[in-house]
Write an enzyme that holds these catalytic residues in place. Structure first.
Site, mmCIF file in Angstrom:
data_model
loop_
_atom_site.group_PDB
_atom_site.id
_atom_site.type_symbol
_atom_site.label_atom_id
_atom_site.label_comp_id
_atom_site.label_asym_id
_atom_site.label_seq_id
_atom_site.Cartn_x
_atom_site.Cartn_y
_atom_site.Cartn_z
ATOM 1 N N GLU A 330 -69.429 6.319 28.526
ATOM 2 C CA GLU A 330 -69.744 7.676 28.094
ATOM 3 C C GLU A 330 -70.388 7.765 26.710
ATOM 4 O O GLU A 330 -71.114 8.723 26.420
ATOM 5 C CB GLU A 330 -68.489 8.568 28.119
ATOM 6 N N LYS A 423 -83.995 -14.246 36.561
ATOM 7 C CA LYS A 423 -82.863 -15.154 36.760
ATOM 8 C C LYS A 423 -82.416 -15.201 38.216
ATOM 9 O O LYS A 423 -81.583 -16.032 38.594
ATOM 10 C CB LYS A 423 -81.709 -14.754 35.841
#
Length: 630
Positions: A330, A423
């Protein structure tokens, strides 16, 4: 109260200054009249014809009043004369010309005769007196600053690269400022015709070849690159030379920051490592992006992160019907919410807190807000941390993606764009392997829900993102070192956050379903070179002022990254820097069955999770012995 008192004194000082100038101008008018007659009559007051003297004396009051009115109209009483330049000089010239002309017209209308040469002489004397009053303070300021710079031991000898208008404005700004300690001692320019000349008294000593020589000769401590129209390649060439000088380097960000062709020291920024990438930024076709973003409901998962927040900014700029931000964290999400509300007050912004792991929460978001487009940026991405907690990587990355992808298909979302990584190609770490599974989910969901276009965007390391190597290096340099590099030969591809986001948005425009979009990121960069360059750009010498320590490859890390497996191939798009990889076929029924077993194992915090991932992604090389304990 304090602010009101300060404002009162400020206004009082301004009133006194204007009153002083008006009184001076009235006296200057009278004195200019006298000087004009005195000069006209051979510098002798006794030779002045009484009629002419009387006419000038009688008209002096009218002349003074009209002159003050003209000066006020042309704002000669509201300019900051300590910063006076050519524009102020032109204003004074026009004002004096109008004042002299009005005097000639007025005296002819009153039929008060004066010698014709009087009006010409009067103009020049008035101009000289007014210029003296306006530019006297400016001259004193320049002399004082020059004297202070000579005496001040903290003065910073500075080199300016570029001898154009930008450099002229920069040098002038430094000379006028009593706060800036930079003192320009030499200028470098590639134009051979300028070499040997000077700009505002500062010698232009040579081209790029003379940079290091001039740094030593003039004891330069800082270098300002003052060339607004600078290509990425040319910028890299200059910085590559300057980084070996031991000087701190600053650069003008862009020509867009030039206001009225004026440049100030404050507009310059520190040279960043992206300035050394040596390629032009990725260009996005804004019309294509507008075509599908505008008037659409857009959901961004992980919207509070580095990539997600930039996505939200650029999406907001393209005027969606509504923007839904979904994130578990948040704090950064709240900051982004405040920023977007300030910058885009008319944006229909919806900010929701929740986890993509929670399938019920994800389903409710889709059912309530019906997003047309989804950008899925929520993920665990930190390689070493995920190696220690592989089950969490699987829960968040794999099944968070599965939840969002399924909800998108079931609720008629037109496009879903997955944020992937290089990756995911031949992965050696659990993070990369989970991202490869995410790509497979996107490919499989495209067949299950043909009404939704599922695509993935694969790119390398993002400069400045949370957890990336650049902020770490900067922090280590600020603390005096050491700077830690895993291996001297490790290489990576890099791009900026805006570039990465532009690729994601462009991919959404190209999406037809099942594609993996890849950016041509130029040449790979050695991490060791990057660390050394950052140290030099900060004004230090690697291994002398700031030590570099090699710590060895971290778990799951490999020496180089790939963007595409050979069998995926490359297909061009309308953007020369964006390519499409051909999807690799796999048994989708078997794959989704394996996901059921993988989810069970992950949520039981099983110790064989890496081996289970390897069974799904055979190219995964990170499952040593097939066991990993969280």
């Amino acid at each position: 109260m304090l602010r009101k008192i300060q404002q009162h004194f400020h206004n009082s000082a301004k009133t006194v200054r204007i009153a002083f100038l008006i009184i001076y101008d009235i006296l200057a008018v009278c004195f200019a009249e006298f000087l004009a007659l005195w000069t006209r009559f051979e510098f002798s007051t006794s030779h002045i014809t009484p009629e002419f003297g009387e006419n000038a004396f009688q008209y002096a009051v009218i002349n003074a009043a009209v002159t003050v009115f003209i000066f006020a109209f042309l704002k000669l009483y509201s300019s900051l004369w300590q910063y006076a330049s050519v524009q102020e000089m032109m204003n004074v010239l026009v004002a004096c010309l109008l004042a002299a002309g009005s005097q000639s017209v007025g005296m002819h209308m009153l039929m008060w005769n004066m010698p014709r040469s009087y009006y010409i002489l009067y103009f020049f004397f008035l101009l000289a007196l007014i210029c003296f009053s306006r530019f006297f303070y400016r001259g004193i300021r320049v002399v004082r600053n020059s004297y202070t710079m000579v005496k001040n031991v903290e003065t910073v000898p500075t080199m300016v690269i570029g001898a154009g208008d930008t450099a002229c404005s920069l040098i002038k700004d430094m000379n006028n400022s009593s706060v800036v300690l930079n003192h320009v001692v030499c200028v470098i320019d590639a134009d051979l015709s300028k070499i040997g000349n000077s700009i505002l008294g500062v010698p232009i000593v040579g081209n790029d070849d003379k940079i290091l020589w001039a740094v030593e000769k003039y004891a330069v401590k800082e270098i300002f690159i003052a060339i607004p129209h600078l290509t990425a390649k040319r910028k890299k060439e200059i910085i590559e030379i300057c980084k070996n000088s031991g000087c701190k380097i600053k650069i003008l960000p862009s020509v867009a920051q030039l206001v009225n062709e004026e440049v100030t020291v404050s507009k310059f920024r520190e040279v960043e490592i992206e300035d050394l990438l040596g390629r032009e930024p990725v260009k996005t076709n804004l019309d294509e992006v507008m075509g599908y973003i505008s008037n659409s409901a857009v959901l961004v998962t992980g919207g509070g992160g580095s990539i997600g927040s930039e996505l939200c900014r650029q999406i907001a700029f393209h005027r969606p019907d509504k923007l839904i931000i979904f994130d578990i964290y948040e704090n950064t999400t709240y900051d982004l919410q405040m920023e977007l509300r300030h910058d885009f007050p008319e944006l229909n912004l919806i900010v929701l807190i929740g986890s993509v792991r929670n399938s019920h929460r994800v389903d409710m978001v889709f059912k309530q807000y019906h997003p047309d487009i989804v950008f899925h940026a929520a993920a665990h991405k930190h390689v070493p941390l995920m190696e220690e907690s592989p089950n969490e990587a699987v829960k968040n990355n794999v099944f968070g993606t599965l939840n969002v992808a399924r909800a998108a298909g079931e609720n008629g979302t037109s496009r879903m764009v997955l944020i992937s990584t290089d990756k995911a190609v031949n992965p050696t770490n659990i993070m990369g392997a989970t991202k490869r599974i995410c790509e497979m989910i996107i490919q499989g969901m495209g067949h299950r829900y043909p009404g939704t276009n599922y695509v993935a965007v694969r790119f390398g390391n993002v400069l400045g993102s949370n957890g990336s190597v650049i902020p770490l290096f900067k922090k280590q340099i600020e603390e005096g070192g050491p700077v830690t590099v895993t291996d001297k030969n490790i290489i990576r591809y890099f791009m900026t956050i805006p570039e990465a986001v532009s690729l994601v948005l462009q991919a959404g425009a190209y999406a037809k379903g099942g594609e993996i979009f890849v950016l041509d990121m130029g040449e790979p960069v050695k991490i060791d070179d990057m660390a050394r360059n950052l140290i030099r750009l900060s004004g230090f010498e690697p291994d002398v002022d700031i030590p570099i320590v090699y710590t060895g490859l971290r778990p799951g890390e490999k020496m180089y990254e790939e963007c595409l497996r050979k069998e995926e191939g490359l297909q061009k798009t309308a953007n020369n820097l964006i390519f499409i990889g051909r999807p690799i076929e796999f048994d989708e029924e078997k794959f989704f069955g394996e996901l059921v077993e993988l989810k069970k194992l992950a949520y039981e915090d099983g110790t064989d999770i890496k081996q289970a991932v390897k069974e799904i992604v055979p190219s995964y090389q990170g499952a040593k012995g097939g066991r990993s304990i969280e």
